[in-house]
Enzyme design. Structure first.
Site, PDB file in Angstrom:
ATOM      1  N   ASP A   1       0.758  -1.258   0.109  1.00 59.71           N
ATOM      2  CA  ASP A   1      -0.129  -0.072   0.084  1.00 59.71           C
ATOM      3  C   ASP A   1       0.944   1.101  -0.245  1.00 59.71           C
ATOM      4  O   ASP A   1       1.907   1.161   0.638  1.00 59.71           O
ATOM      5  CB  ASP A   1      -0.922   0.087   1.251  1.00 59.71           C
ATOM      6  CG  ASP A   1      -1.847   1.111   1.160  1.00 59.71           C
ATOM      7  OD1 ASP A   1      -2.774   1.182   0.366  1.00 59.71           O
ATOM      8  OD2 ASP A   1      -1.656   2.019   2.070  1.00 59.71           O
TER       9      ASP A   1
ATOM     10  N   GLU B   1       0.855   5.422   0.780  1.00 56.77           N
ATOM     11  CA  GLU B   1       0.155   6.762   1.104  1.00 56.77           C
ATOM     12  C   GLU B   1       0.671   7.858   0.211  1.00 56.77           C
ATOM     13  O   GLU B   1       2.267   7.954  -0.033  1.00 56.77           O
ATOM     14  CB  GLU B   1       0.338   7.058   2.755  1.00 56.77           C
ATOM     15  CG  GLU B   1      -0.078   6.014   3.545  1.00 56.77           C
ATOM     16  CD  GLU B   1      -1.824   5.678   3.323  1.00 56.77           C
ATOM     17  OE1 GLU B   1      -2.477   6.492   3.016  1.00 56.77           O
ATOM     18  OE2 GLU B   1      -2.120   4.527   3.809  1.00 56.77           O
TER      19      GLU B   1
ATOM     20  N   HIS C   1      -5.000   3.390   8.688  1.00 54.09           N
ATOM     21  CA  HIS C   1      -4.731   3.944   7.571  1.00 54.09           C
ATOM     22  C   HIS C   1      -3.470   4.604   7.115  1.00 54.09           C
ATOM     23  O   HIS C   1      -3.224   5.641   6.769  1.00 54.09           O
ATOM     24  CB  HIS C   1      -5.909   5.219   7.190  1.00 54.09           C
ATOM     25  CG  HIS C   1      -5.974   5.605   5.591  1.00 54.09           C
ATOM     26  ND1 HIS C   1      -6.783   4.514   4.718  1.00 54.09           N
ATOM     27  CD2 HIS C   1      -5.954   6.537   4.884  1.00 54.09           C
ATOM     28  CE1 HIS C   1      -6.763   4.889   3.529  1.00 54.09           C
ATOM     29  NE2 HIS C   1      -6.333   6.069   3.632  1.00 54.09           N
TER      30      HIS C   1
ATOM     31  N   ASP D   1      -2.489  -1.032   6.323  1.00 55.84           N
ATOM     32  CA  ASP D   1      -3.207  -1.248   5.052  1.00 55.84           C
ATOM     33  C   ASP D   1      -2.935  -2.480   4.503  1.00 55.84           C
ATOM     34  O   ASP D   1      -3.931  -3.139   3.878  1.00 55.84           O
ATOM     35  CB  ASP D   1      -3.567  -0.100   4.398  1.00 55.84           C
ATOM     36  CG  ASP D   1      -4.602   1.081   4.872  1.00 55.84           C
ATOM     37  OD1 ASP D   1      -5.088   0.921   5.913  1.00 55.84           O
ATOM     38  OD2 ASP D   1      -4.686   2.162   4.077  1.00 55.84           O
TER      39      ASP D   1
END
Length: 280
Positions: free
Chosen positions: A17, A19, A159, A164
């Site tokens: 994942d 960000e 998050h 995640d």
């Protein structure tokens, strides 16, 4: 090389994942990587996480989502310094990658690899969003955080990239465990056709010259001049105030207020040949 009759129990998976500072790879940047390597039974083999200095400010509304601040990324490795470590963690081409809403992450990774001169591997990527839509009938939401709560896999999540990644891993192993007939790579690929991580199979364009100015201009509502190839006469300079980016049917567009026409227009990003800031 992956043999499609290979049992899934023999395969190593990596759920990952990212960000970011926003939604669009051309004007936004990665601020964190997270990944977990595991087996189908849920056994973790290793993790990798790294904050990334995007060399720009993180919008407050984005910090509200993932909690990553400018202070947290200041002094961290930049993308050219961090990306090789992430790619090394992905491992050999027989590793199957997983991500939730994978096209988003692949867009940033392919763009980042192109920008830094690295070659992104051609591993197959299973989108757990696509898998959930197939396997979880009647789900009110297929957002990762909603699915894991609905299925009783987690009560909440923070998050961040590694957490995640673990949620995507848990979602995948949970859904796979519900299907007794799901035994081989071929079975998995039939259930959820894989995306391919290499650039030739995605709709990612090279950034126009000066795209860094565009990111600042959007956030600060500053005017820029774009060299736009809108017809047979070739590129022409157009002074605009960029409003936002959007994506539709695999293409990326810039919405901006055209100073000459005195109205908002939509510009295809692959037709913008250059961008430069202006004080006028």
């Amino acid at each position: 090389m992956l043999s499609h009759d290979r049992p899934l129990s023999d395969v190593e998976f990596v759920a990952f994942d990212l960000e970011t500072t926003g939604l669009f790879p051309v004007v936004n940047r990665i601020v964190e990587f997270g990944a977990v390597r595991f087996r189908l039974d849920g056994r973790e083999l290793g993790t990798w996480e790294q904050l990334v200095d995007p060399e720009c400010s993180i919008p407050p509304e984005v910090t509200d989502i993932h909690g990553i601040t400018d202070a947290m990324v200041r002094g961290q490795p930049t993308l050219p310094q961090a990306l090789p470590g992430f790619l090394d963690f992905l491992g050999t081409p027989d590793t199957i990658l997983l991500a939730h809403n994978a096209t988003f992450d692949l867009g940033f990774l392919n763009f980042g690899a192109a920008k830094t001169g690295l070659e992104f591997p051609s591993n197959p990527v299973i989108d757990t969003l696509d898998l959930a839509r197939t396997c979880v009938r009647g789900a009110p939401s297929c957002r990762l955080e909603d699915l894991v709560v609905q299925l009783g896999l987690a009560e909440s999540e923070d998050h961040r990239a590694l957490s995640d990644s673990r949620l995507a891993m848990g979602l995948f192993t949970h859904l796979a465990g519900r299907l007794e007939w799901l035994r081989t790579i071929e079975d998995l690929f039939r259930l959820s056709p894989p995306l391919m991580a290499d650039k030739s199979r995605t709709h990612i364009i090279e950034p126009p010259a000066g795209f860094e100015d565009l990111a600042v201009a959007i956030s600060e509502q500053r005017a820029v001049v774009i060299a736009y190839d809108g017809g047979t006469r070739g590129p022409a300079d157009r002074r605009i105030t960029p409003r936002a980016m959007l994506q539709s049917n695999g293409r990326q567009y810039l919405i901006g207020y055209c100073r000459a026409a005195k109205l908002e227009k939509t510009y295809r990003l692959d037709r913008i040949r250059g961008i430069h800031a202006t004080d006028r």
